[in-house]
Every structure is written in C-alpha cells, then in structure tokens.
Design an enzyme around this catalytic site. Sequence first.
Site, short mmCIF file in Angstrom:
data_model
loop_
_atom_site.label_atom_id
_atom_site.label_comp_id
_atom_site.label_asym_id
_atom_site.label_seq_id
_atom_site.Cartn_x
_atom_site.Cartn_y
_atom_site.Cartn_z
N ASN A 109 0.55 35.93 27.22
CA ASN A 109 0.80 34.88 25.89
C ASN A 109 1.17 35.74 24.84
O ASN A 109 0.95 36.99 24.67
CB ASN A 109 -0.90 34.39 25.48
CG ASN A 109 -0.81 33.61 24.37
OD1 ASN A 109 0.06 32.59 24.40
ND2 ASN A 109 -1.63 33.78 23.47
N HIS A 111 1.02 35.90 20.47
CA HIS A 111 0.13 35.38 19.57
C HIS A 111 0.68 35.80 18.23
O HIS A 111 1.03 37.16 18.29
CB HIS A 111 -1.20 35.82 19.60
CG HIS A 111 -2.24 35.30 18.51
ND1 HIS A 111 -2.61 33.85 18.64
CD2 HIS A 111 -2.44 35.77 17.37
CE1 HIS A 111 -3.27 33.52 17.52
NE2 HIS A 111 -3.34 34.66 16.87
N HIS A 178 8.71 35.33 13.43
CA HIS A 178 9.75 34.74 14.31
C HIS A 178 10.90 35.70 14.96
O HIS A 178 10.87 35.69 15.88
CB HIS A 178 10.51 33.47 13.63
CG HIS A 178 11.44 32.92 14.57
ND1 HIS A 178 11.26 31.77 15.53
CD2 HIS A 178 12.87 32.89 14.67
CE1 HIS A 178 12.38 31.42 16.02
NE2 HIS A 178 13.27 32.20 15.56
N GLU A 181 9.31 37.95 17.50
CA GLU A 181 8.96 37.26 18.67
C GLU A 181 10.35 37.20 19.60
O GLU A 181 10.43 37.57 20.59
CB GLU A 181 8.42 36.07 18.31
CG GLU A 181 7.07 35.92 17.86
CD GLU A 181 6.42 34.48 17.99
OE1 GLU A 181 5.15 34.57 17.83
OE2 GLU A 181 7.12 33.45 17.88
C1 GAR Z 1 4.96 31.21 18.30
O1 GAR Z 1 4.99 31.65 17.12
C2 GAR Z 1 3.75 31.67 18.84
O2 GAR Z 1 3.52 33.05 18.61
C3 GAR Z 1 2.58 30.71 18.44
O3 GAR Z 1 3.30 29.31 18.54
C4 GAR Z 1 4.70 29.52 18.20
C5 GAR Z 1 5.56 28.80 19.40
O4 GAR Z 1 7.02 28.55 18.53
N1 GAR Z 1 1.39 30.88 19.36
C6 GAR Z 1 0.30 30.75 19.17
O5 GAR Z 1 -0.06 30.53 17.90
C7 GAR Z 1 -0.70 30.81 20.12
N2 GAR Z 1 -1.98 31.02 19.59
P1 GAR Z 1 8.03 27.98 19.57
O6 GAR Z 1 7.48 26.73 20.06
O7 GAR Z 1 9.13 27.88 18.58
O8 GAR Z 1 8.13 29.11 20.71
#
Ligand code: GAR
Length: 194
Positions: A109, A111, A178, A181
């Site tokens: 995952n 986060h 972002h 990621e």
């Molecule tokens: C991402 O920022 C991820 O880190 C977060 O959701 C977003 C999804 O964005 N995840 C969490 O918060 C998990 N607890 P995306 O749909 O554009 O990839």
Amino acid sequence: FVNTYMNDYMNIIIFASGNGSNAENIIKYFNKKKYNINWLTISNKKNAGVIEKATKLGSKIKIISKNELCEENFIHSIIDLSPVLIILAGFLLKIPNNFIKKFNNRIINIHPSLLPKYGGKGMYGQFVHQKVIENKEIKSGITIHFVNEKYDEGKIIFQKDIEIKDPKTTESLANQIHELEMEYFPLTIEKLIL
Ligand code: GAR
C-alpha cells in the site's frame, strides 16, 4: 531472452477507488519498459477515474462490492491468477483478513504520510494532509508498506520525507506528496518484482 515467450508474463493487480493517478503512473512506467505484465485493476467504485485511465492503458477491470471482496469465490479467483504483487493505490475499503493471509508479503500500500504518523482508519488523501498542516508539521512524506491485518501498520518498505513548502496549505502539500508518489512508487514496485 527475457519475456519473449507467450506464457512468460506476470500478473499484477491494482486495487484503487479514486482518481487513479498512481495506477496510471505505475502501468505507464512498466509498459514503457516493456515488461510483460498482465494488469488487472479492481475497484469498488464503478465511476472512479481509475477505470478509464487503466482501461486506456490495457488493464483488465473488475468492479467489486464490499461484500464480494470478502467472499471465498473472489479470493479464489485471485489465487488462480497467482499475482506476483497486489498493489493498493488509493483503495478505500479494508482488505479482509482471510485475503491478506493468502497473500502474505505480496500486498503493498502507499500512504501519503510518514507512518506511523497520520495513519489508521479514516486517514486517507486530503484528510491526512489537513491534519499534517493543522499540526504545523515541518515535514511530511510517503510510506510504502506491506499490508497486514491492521490499517497502515504493516512492515515499511520505503519512506521518503520532504520539507513542507510555503504556503503551507493542504493543497500545496498534496501536490508535493503527489510528486513523490509519481517518482517513487513505480521504482519501489520494480525492486520488489525483479
Ligand atoms: C494517494 O495519494 C494515496 O497515497 C492515497 O490516496 C491517493 C490516491 O490517489 N492513499 C491513502 O490515503 C491510503 N490510506 P490516486 O487515486 O490519484 O492514485
């Protein structure tokens, strides 16, 4: 000689509920590198942005309900695919324990905080960034971890921190996260599957 045979492929599954920028970025990264991967994107939201993005990139799609996710049938359909990796990229349902047990150390995952800070139930996306800003943190970052039975508590694989830039708003922090990621999630996945 790598990946030249029809059956020489890997199945990778992405679970996502939202916009799908991570799913898109991951699939693009590996498509570009000509890895032989069969993608399956699973979502609990039939209108989620991720559906269109993943479809365009050649991923198969499956929509599941919260109940289906817990069914033995579903778990067995995933076991049959022998996925090398299961990636949670903004998936908002909890993965059931019987599912996690079958895929020990194969579910990861991402986060958007430096776990163990700002993790747990209800802590996702914007809510995480809001809390970080409210608490006047100087740093935040991303955590990529294995998924175990407890929300956001699995073994950490990778973390990257950054100093929060001015103006310290939820939105600008979200942009900084972002970027992290986009850069580090595919690289971390690549290390795991190689
Ligand atoms: C991402 O920022 C991820 O880190 C977060 O959701 C977003 C999804 O964005 N995840 C969490 O918060 C998990 N607890 P995306 O749909 O554009 O990839």
